[in-house]
Design an enzyme around this catalytic site. Sequence first.
Site, short mmCIF file in Angstrom:
data_model
loop_
_atom_site.label_atom_id
_atom_site.label_comp_id
_atom_site.label_asym_id
_atom_site.label_seq_id
_atom_site.Cartn_x
_atom_site.Cartn_y
_atom_site.Cartn_z
N HIS A 128 0.84 -1.21 0.00
CA HIS A 128 0.00 0.00 0.00
C HIS A 128 0.88 1.25 0.00
CE1 HIS A 128 -3.78 2.19 1.19
NE2 HIS A 128 -2.87 3.06 1.60
N GLU A 129 1.82 1.31 0.94
CA GLU A 129 2.69 2.50 1.03
C GLU A 129 3.65 2.59 -0.15
OE1 GLU A 129 1.96 4.75 2.99
OE2 GLU A 129 0.60 3.62 4.28
N ASP A 157 -7.33 7.90 2.86
CA ASP A 157 -7.05 8.33 1.49
C ASP A 157 -8.36 8.66 0.76
OD1 ASP A 157 -4.35 7.75 1.91
OD2 ASP A 157 -4.62 5.68 1.24
#
Length: 269
Positions: A93-94, A169
């Site tokens: 994800h990061e 997000d």
Amino acid sequence: KEERIEMYKLYFNDMILPEKLPFEVLSDRTAGVSGADIANIANQSKINAIQNNNTAKNLTENDIQKAIDEVIIGREKRERMMTNEERKRVSYHEAGHCLMGYLLKHTEHPVKVSIIPRGEAALGFSQQKATNKKLMTKEEVLCRISVLLGGRCGEKIIYNNVSTGASDDIEKISMLVKSYSTSWGMNNDIGPLNLDAMGIIGENISTDIMDNCKELINNIEKQTIKILEDNRAYMVSIARRLLKKETITYKEIKSLVPNTLCNSCEIKI
């Protein structure tokens, strides 16, 4: 920038800073912070120095940078343990956020990415270079949305599904898309209109606006997935490095992704 420099001089007046970390550099690293934030950074730097067996007057770069991260991003929450599978998912994800920030033309480069939980909810973060800019162009807004989508898209590519990790997000994306379409006059189909200011007329076309927003975000998401798919090997390299080290900086990111790819992609609407 000049005001932050003066506040750093005020709050660090009884401390000795490392030579390679002058007040000008501190100001650049913390664009957008308030005077209260700078006071907190100074106080936390002293605490970090004492905890690291230094003196409160002689600070290391690590003492200060850790304080900046704690004030701007949130304190490390290592007690919020993740399973190995969760750590792996968060790393992808990061890595997705980080790689999009590196590849897109109208963005500031990532300075640090981590899978250490921070604050109340974040299980990781990708931090971009601070900027003093007060305005965003249409291209910059589209790229910011794409960077925010990068984490969710990274999960889609690797796992073919998504998790709850993108909730923050999605909230930021929704605010940007709303402003893009109804306040900033950037949506070509709607033009320079503020629907909130148009009263009953704006209410009557709200369904059409929602459909337009859905089409916009689907378009950006498809482009984001395409860019990450084309550069999948680099996303995997970043994720693996994160699993090994937990936190990596821009210098390490540059060693994993060719410099020729930096700011090489665009989001086109």
